[in-house]
Enzyme design. Structure first.
Site, mmCIF file in Angstrom:
data_model
loop_
_atom_site.group_PDB
_atom_site.id
_atom_site.type_symbol
_atom_site.label_atom_id
_atom_site.label_comp_id
_atom_site.label_asym_id
_atom_site.label_seq_id
_atom_site.Cartn_x
_atom_site.Cartn_y
_atom_site.Cartn_z
ATOM 1 N N GLY A 14 -5.972 -0.511 4.555
ATOM 2 C CA GLY A 14 -7.014 0.067 3.720
ATOM 3 C C GLY A 14 -6.516 0.643 2.412
ATOM 4 O O GLY A 14 -7.153 1.519 1.831
ATOM 5 N N LYS A 37 -2.171 -2.793 -9.618
ATOM 6 C CA LYS A 37 -1.635 -3.564 -8.490
ATOM 7 C C LYS A 37 -0.606 -4.527 -9.067
ATOM 8 O O LYS A 37 -0.947 -5.636 -9.490
ATOM 9 C CB LYS A 37 -2.742 -4.313 -7.765
ATOM 10 C CG LYS A 37 -2.286 -4.896 -6.430
ATOM 11 C CD LYS A 37 -3.452 -5.358 -5.585
ATOM 12 C CE LYS A 37 -2.964 -5.912 -4.238
ATOM 13 N NZ LYS A 37 -2.352 -4.871 -3.387
ATOM 14 N N ASP A 54 -8.782 -7.416 -4.865
ATOM 15 C CA ASP A 54 -8.373 -6.011 -4.795
ATOM 16 C C ASP A 54 -8.078 -5.465 -6.191
ATOM 17 O O ASP A 54 -8.481 -4.351 -6.537
ATOM 18 C CB ASP A 54 -7.130 -5.853 -3.916
ATOM 19 C CG ASP A 54 -7.420 -6.138 -2.452
ATOM 20 O OD1 ASP A 54 -8.617 -6.190 -2.080
ATOM 21 O OD2 ASP A 54 -6.462 -6.298 -1.678
ATOM 22 N N LEU A 207 -16.500 1.714 7.716
ATOM 23 C CA LEU A 207 -17.648 1.454 6.856
ATOM 24 C C LEU A 207 -18.209 0.068 7.161
ATOM 25 O O LEU A 207 -17.544 -0.948 6.942
ATOM 26 C CB LEU A 207 -17.228 1.536 5.382
ATOM 27 C CG LEU A 207 -16.640 2.882 4.936
ATOM 28 C CD1 LEU A 207 -16.174 2.796 3.482
ATOM 29 C CD2 LEU A 207 -17.660 4.000 5.094
#
Length: 229
Positions: A14, A37, A54, A207
């Site tokens: 996560g 990233k 991401d 979630l």
């Protein structure tokens, strides 16, 4: 300004959710933000070039706006370990290359800059260097994302010990609910709090109901920012 390196207990713990959630929280508090990233595999080709979902999530929550190349300077198509993806592309990842790219971004001096790793702490970049060496080269405090699954206590303790052994401070940790049926949740969280000598920055529930593109904003409600000098 403050900068932190985000790592996880494993792949899919996560990291991106927590990184984007912290950025969303900082934005809500009126801070300038930057999510980075440095290397990503599993990218898809668009007209502008290779893009990683991401990295796009971090770019969308970086304010003021920033170009994609700054967020993700090393992007590869195969969804495999970064050093293997780079090798298939005829490239060799080096800490110095990543550090130079990240140093330029950190120099933008946003209130909060978060650099997200790939996989876990000791993911290789090449035969001699790991992605953890990037955090060491930049001398960044580390935030550990613990994916709540069977075995996470061992993984979290080993990762925390490795971070400290490399001379970096563990600035905090986040418990991320990656499953809705994790047994003995409270006892596991209590055990993690006992062994991890850093503040818990939040516990994100699993979630499932909200659209995935809003998950960072949902996660932000369960997070607190690390101490910013």
């Amino acid at each position: 300004m403050a900068a932190f390196f985000i790592t996880g207990t494993d792949t899919d713990a996560g990291k991106t959710l927590v990184t984007a959630g912290l950025l969303a929280l900082a934005n809500h508090q009126g801070l300038t933000t930057l999510g980075l990233k440095p290397v990503a595999s599993g990218c898809h080709r668009q007209a502008e070039g290779l893009r990683n979902d991401d990295a796009l999530m971090l770019q969308a929550r970086s304010h003021p706006e920033i170009d994609y190349k700054t967020v993700n300077p090393f992007a590869y198509a195969p969804a495999i370990a970064p050093h293997l993806a780079a090798r298939q592309a005829g490239e060799t990842l080096r800490v110095t290359l990543l550090a130079d790219a990240m140093a330029d971004a950190v120099a933008l001096k946003r209130d909060l800059t978060l650099i997200e790793g790939a996989g876990g702490w000791r993911v290789p970049l090449n035969d001699d260097e790991d992605l953890s060496d990037l955090a060491t080269a930049l001398q960044l405090p580390v935030i550990l994302v613990v994916g709540l699954r069977l075995g996470c206590i061992n993984h979290a303790r080993l990762t925390a010990e490795a971070i400290v052994a490399q001379g970096l401070p563990l600035a905090g940790w986040v418990a991320n609910g990656i499953s809705s049926d994790f047994d003995e949740l409270d006892d596991n969280l209590s055990t993690l709090s006992h062994y991890l000598s850093a503040p818990c920055l939040g516990r994100i529930p699993h979630l499932t109901e909200e659209p995935s593109d809003t998950h960072p904003e949902c996660a932000a409600r369960h997070l607190k920012l690390p101490e910013i000098p």
